[in-house]
Design a protein around this motif. Sequence first.
Motif, PDB file in Angstrom:
ATOM      1  N   ASP A  47      -3.778  -3.634 -10.958  1.00  8.91           N
ATOM      2  CA  ASP A  47      -2.718  -2.637 -10.975  1.00  8.91           C
ATOM      3  C   ASP A  47      -1.769  -2.884  -9.812  1.00  8.91           C
ATOM      4  O   ASP A  47      -2.189  -3.268  -8.719  1.00  8.91           O
ATOM      5  CB  ASP A  47      -3.339  -1.236 -10.864  1.00  8.91           C
ATOM      6  CG  ASP A  47      -2.309  -0.136 -11.048  1.00  8.91           C
ATOM      7  OD1 ASP A  47      -1.276  -0.387 -11.696  1.00  8.91           O
ATOM      8  OD2 ASP A  47      -2.543   0.980 -10.550  1.00  8.91           O
ATOM      9  N   LEU A  48      -0.489  -2.671 -10.062  1.00  8.96           N
ATOM     10  CA  LEU A  48       0.500  -2.852  -9.000  1.00  8.96           C
ATOM     11  C   LEU A  48       0.389  -1.765  -7.942  1.00  8.96           C
ATOM     12  O   LEU A  48       0.427  -2.040  -6.742  1.00  8.96           O
ATOM     13  CB  LEU A  48       1.907  -2.847  -9.616  1.00  8.96           C
ATOM     14  CG  LEU A  48       3.071  -2.944  -8.632  1.00  8.96           C
ATOM     15  CD1 LEU A  48       3.066  -4.277  -7.916  1.00  8.96           C
ATOM     16  CD2 LEU A  48       4.389  -2.752  -9.373  1.00  8.96           C
ATOM     17  N   MET A  49       0.227  -0.518  -8.384  1.00  7.28           N
ATOM     18  CA  MET A  49       0.201   0.604  -7.456  1.00  7.28           C
ATOM     19  C   MET A  49      -1.240   0.931  -7.088  1.00  7.28           C
ATOM     20  O   MET A  49      -1.970   1.546  -7.874  1.00  7.28           O
ATOM     21  CB  MET A  49       0.874   1.823  -8.092  1.00  7.28           C
ATOM     22  CG  MET A  49       2.325   1.591  -8.464  1.00  7.28           C
ATOM     23  SD  MET A  49       3.355   1.126  -7.044  1.00  7.28           S
ATOM     24  CE  MET A  49       3.277   2.638  -6.097  1.00  7.28           C
ATOM     25  N   LEU A  50      -1.643   0.502  -5.912  1.00  9.88           N
ATOM     26  CA  LEU A  50      -2.994   0.747  -5.424  1.00  9.88           C
ATOM     27  C   LEU A  50      -2.925   1.446  -4.068  1.00  9.88           C
ATOM     28  O   LEU A  50      -1.972   1.247  -3.304  1.00  9.88           O
ATOM     29  CB  LEU A  50      -3.753  -0.582  -5.263  1.00  9.88           C
ATOM     30  CG  LEU A  50      -4.119  -1.341  -6.537  1.00  9.88           C
ATOM     31  CD1 LEU A  50      -4.610  -2.734  -6.178  1.00  9.88           C
ATOM     32  CD2 LEU A  50      -5.184  -0.593  -7.329  1.00  9.88           C
ATOM     33  N   PRO A  51      -3.922   2.236  -3.732  1.00 11.60           N
ATOM     34  CA  PRO A  51      -3.947   2.849  -2.392  1.00 11.60           C
ATOM     35  C   PRO A  51      -4.204   1.778  -1.341  1.00 11.60           C
ATOM     36  O   PRO A  51      -4.911   0.803  -1.587  1.00 11.60           O
ATOM     37  CB  PRO A  51      -5.126   3.829  -2.485  1.00 11.60           C
ATOM     38  CG  PRO A  51      -6.007   3.267  -3.556  1.00 11.60           C
ATOM     39  CD  PRO A  51      -5.083   2.637  -4.555  1.00 11.60           C
ATOM     40  N   GLY A  52      -3.603   1.954  -0.165  1.00 13.10           N
ATOM     41  CA  GLY A  52      -3.756   0.926   0.870  1.00 13.10           C
ATOM     42  C   GLY A  52      -2.907  -0.279   0.520  1.00 13.10           C
ATOM     43  O   GLY A  52      -1.707  -0.166   0.289  1.00 13.10           O
ATOM     44  N   GLU A  53      -3.528  -1.455   0.477  1.00 11.40           N
ATOM     45  CA  GLU A  53      -2.801  -2.660   0.073  1.00 11.40           C
ATOM     46  C   GLU A  53      -2.433  -2.561  -1.401  1.00 11.40           C
ATOM     47  O   GLU A  53      -3.301  -2.361  -2.251  1.00 11.40           O
ATOM     48  CB  GLU A  53      -3.667  -3.902   0.291  1.00 11.40           C
ATOM     49  CG  GLU A  53      -3.856  -4.301   1.734  1.00 11.40           C
ATOM     50  CD  GLU A  53      -4.661  -5.585   1.827  1.00 11.40           C
ATOM     51  OE1 GLU A  53      -4.068  -6.637   2.114  1.00 11.40           O
ATOM     52  OE2 GLU A  53      -5.891  -5.522   1.613  1.00 11.40           O
ATOM     53  N   ASP A  54      -1.149  -2.739  -1.719  1.00  9.07           N
ATOM     54  CA  ASP A  54      -0.762  -2.659  -3.126  1.00  9.07           C
ATOM     55  C   ASP A  54      -0.955  -4.007  -3.809  1.00  9.07           C
ATOM     56  O   ASP A  54      -1.360  -5.003  -3.198  1.00  9.07           O
ATOM     57  CB  ASP A  54       0.681  -2.159  -3.270  1.00  9.07           C
ATOM     58  CG  ASP A  54       1.710  -3.109  -2.661  1.00  9.07           C
ATOM     59  OD1 ASP A  54       1.373  -4.276  -2.362  1.00  9.07           O
ATOM     60  OD2 ASP A  54       2.876  -2.694  -2.516  1.00  9.07           O
ATOM     61  N   GLY A  55      -0.669  -4.031  -5.111  1.00 10.09           N
ATOM     62  CA  GLY A  55      -0.887  -5.240  -5.886  1.00 10.09           C
ATOM     63  C   GLY A  55      -0.061  -6.420  -5.419  1.00 10.09           C
ATOM     64  O   GLY A  55      -0.485  -7.575  -5.539  1.00 10.09           O
ATOM     65  N   LEU A  56       1.146  -6.164  -4.883  1.00  4.37           N
ATOM     66  CA  LEU A  56       1.983  -7.258  -4.397  1.00  4.37           C
ATOM     67  C   LEU A  56       1.349  -7.937  -3.182  1.00  4.37           C
ATOM     68  O   LEU A  56       1.284  -9.164  -3.107  1.00  4.37           O
ATOM     69  CB  LEU A  56       3.375  -6.735  -4.035  1.00  4.37           C
ATOM     70  CG  LEU A  56       4.191  -6.143  -5.177  1.00  4.37           C
ATOM     71  CD1 LEU A  56       5.519  -5.612  -4.661  1.00  4.37           C
ATOM     72  CD2 LEU A  56       4.423  -7.184  -6.269  1.00  4.37           C
ATOM     73  N   ALA A  57       0.871  -7.123  -2.236  1.00  2.00           N
ATOM     74  CA  ALA A  57       0.230  -7.684  -1.037  1.00  2.00           C
ATOM     75  C   ALA A  57      -1.045  -8.434  -1.415  1.00  2.00           C
ATOM     76  O   ALA A  57      -1.339  -9.504  -0.872  1.00  2.00           O
ATOM     77  CB  ALA A  57      -0.075  -6.570  -0.044  1.00  2.00           C
ATOM     78  N   LEU A  58      -1.797  -7.887  -2.362  1.00  4.11           N
ATOM     79  CA  LEU A  58      -3.048  -8.526  -2.758  1.00  4.11           C
ATOM     80  C   LEU A  58      -2.794  -9.821  -3.534  1.00  4.11           C
ATOM     81  O   LEU A  58      -3.550 -10.789  -3.400  1.00  4.11           O
ATOM     82  CB  LEU A  58      -3.887  -7.557  -3.586  1.00  4.11           C
ATOM     83  CG  LEU A  58      -4.457  -6.377  -2.790  1.00  4.11           C
ATOM     84  CD1 LEU A  58      -5.046  -5.334  -3.724  1.00  4.11           C
ATOM     85  CD2 LEU A  58      -5.508  -6.854  -1.793  1.00  4.11           C
ATOM     86  N   THR A  59      -1.726  -9.851  -4.335  1.00  2.00           N
ATOM     87  CA  THR A  59      -1.372 -11.094  -5.025  1.00  2.00           C
ATOM     88  C   THR A  59      -0.983 -12.164  -4.015  1.00  2.00           C
ATOM     89  O   THR A  59      -1.360 -13.333  -4.146  1.00  2.00           O
ATOM     90  CB  THR A  59      -0.216 -10.851  -6.015  1.00  2.00           C
ATOM     91  OG1 THR A  59      -0.633  -9.910  -7.005  1.00  2.00           O
ATOM     92  CG2 THR A  59       0.191 -12.146  -6.706  1.00  2.00           C
ATOM     93  N   LEU A  89      -0.710  -5.177 -13.840  1.00  5.03           N
ATOM     94  CA  LEU A  89      -0.416  -3.980 -14.618  1.00  5.03           C
ATOM     95  C   LEU A  89       0.664  -3.193 -13.892  1.00  5.03           C
ATOM     96  O   LEU A  89       0.515  -2.878 -12.712  1.00  5.03           O
ATOM     97  CB  LEU A  89      -1.670  -3.115 -14.780  1.00  5.03           C
ATOM     98  CG  LEU A  89      -2.883  -3.788 -15.439  1.00  5.03           C
ATOM     99  CD1 LEU A  89      -4.053  -2.808 -15.487  1.00  5.03           C
ATOM    100  CD2 LEU A  89      -2.547  -4.281 -16.834  1.00  5.03           C
ATOM    101  N   THR A  90       1.769  -2.896 -14.582  1.00  7.59           N
ATOM    102  CA  THR A  90       2.888  -2.226 -13.928  1.00  7.59           C
ATOM    103  C   THR A  90       3.365  -1.050 -14.763  1.00  7.59           C
ATOM    104  O   THR A  90       3.213  -1.037 -15.983  1.00  7.59           O
ATOM    105  CB  THR A  90       4.076  -3.190 -13.736  1.00  7.59           C
ATOM    106  OG1 THR A  90       4.675  -3.451 -15.007  1.00  7.59           O
ATOM    107  CG2 THR A  90       3.644  -4.494 -13.109  1.00  7.59           C
ATOM    108  N   ALA A  91       3.964  -0.077 -14.080  1.00  3.65           N
ATOM    109  CA  ALA A  91       4.605   1.022 -14.803  1.00  3.65           C
ATOM    110  C   ALA A  91       5.901   0.512 -15.423  1.00  3.65           C
ATOM    111  O   ALA A  91       6.494  -0.454 -14.951  1.00  3.65           O
ATOM    112  CB  ALA A  91       4.879   2.189 -13.860  1.00  3.65           C
ATOM    113  N   VAL A  92       6.343   1.172 -16.493  1.00  2.00           N
ATOM    114  CA  VAL A  92       7.476   0.682 -17.274  1.00  2.00           C
ATOM    115  C   VAL A  92       8.720   0.480 -16.413  1.00  2.00           C
ATOM    116  O   VAL A  92       9.462  -0.473 -16.579  1.00  2.00           O
ATOM    117  CB  VAL A  92       7.788   1.660 -18.431  1.00  2.00           C
ATOM    118  CG1 VAL A  92       9.064   1.244 -19.146  1.00  2.00           C
ATOM    119  CG2 VAL A  92       6.629   1.679 -19.416  1.00  2.00           C
TER     120      VAL A  92
END
Length: 237
Positions: free
Chosen positions: A55-67, A81-84
Amino acid sequence: MDSSPHILVVDDDREIRDLLSRFLRKHSFRVTAAADGREMRKAMEAGKFDLVVMDLMLPGEDGLALTRWLRSTSGVPVIMLTAVGEETDRIIGLEMGADDYVPKPFNPRELLARIRAVLRRAEGLPSVESRKGIVTFDEWKLDTDRRELFRPDGELVPLTSGEYDLLLALVERPQRVLTRDQLLDITRGRDTVPFDRSIDVQVSRLRRKIENDPKDPVRIKTVRGGGYVFACEVVKS
């Protein structure tokens, strides 16, 4: 030992984690679930995964940072996974090396199809129409058996699965204008989404790897109002 693909699902929504875990196990995948970046890092340290659904929106580190972190430590494919309405973040995610994205709300069967497609690309399984062998352009060599690209001096150029598929689509159709929709269909089999810029992102990434001056490309040229054309002479062997 179970040789079925191992999927890591990262989402802070427990209902989605449980739904995806059950659904993917039903379709013969092994699944590990994580609620956030901390749990994801622990899972990556403890096991080997064939693909990450995050998921893109995660608590703490988001999906962008984790990618970004994944790309610095691993070549494991990532589906985001992203919101529209998060087009900008999707583009940034692709820039950071995500292999594909699925907008929420999503149909699990569509996600399953994307997972299988990305795994096929990552494993280098040929499509029915693919030709195998060496493709040469401007003294660069693309080995389609091993999915590897080599500079004229013989240096290996690492490509993500998405970059490889785009380059293969271009070199198999040299001197031919290909629209963004055509490239999406060839590389991903995706229904066109209005204003989908993922191909532009992949082209930009690929240009940085094969052009002497990415800002003034001579190999992958932009056709105004049309799309892109691979302007090199291509030799297949």
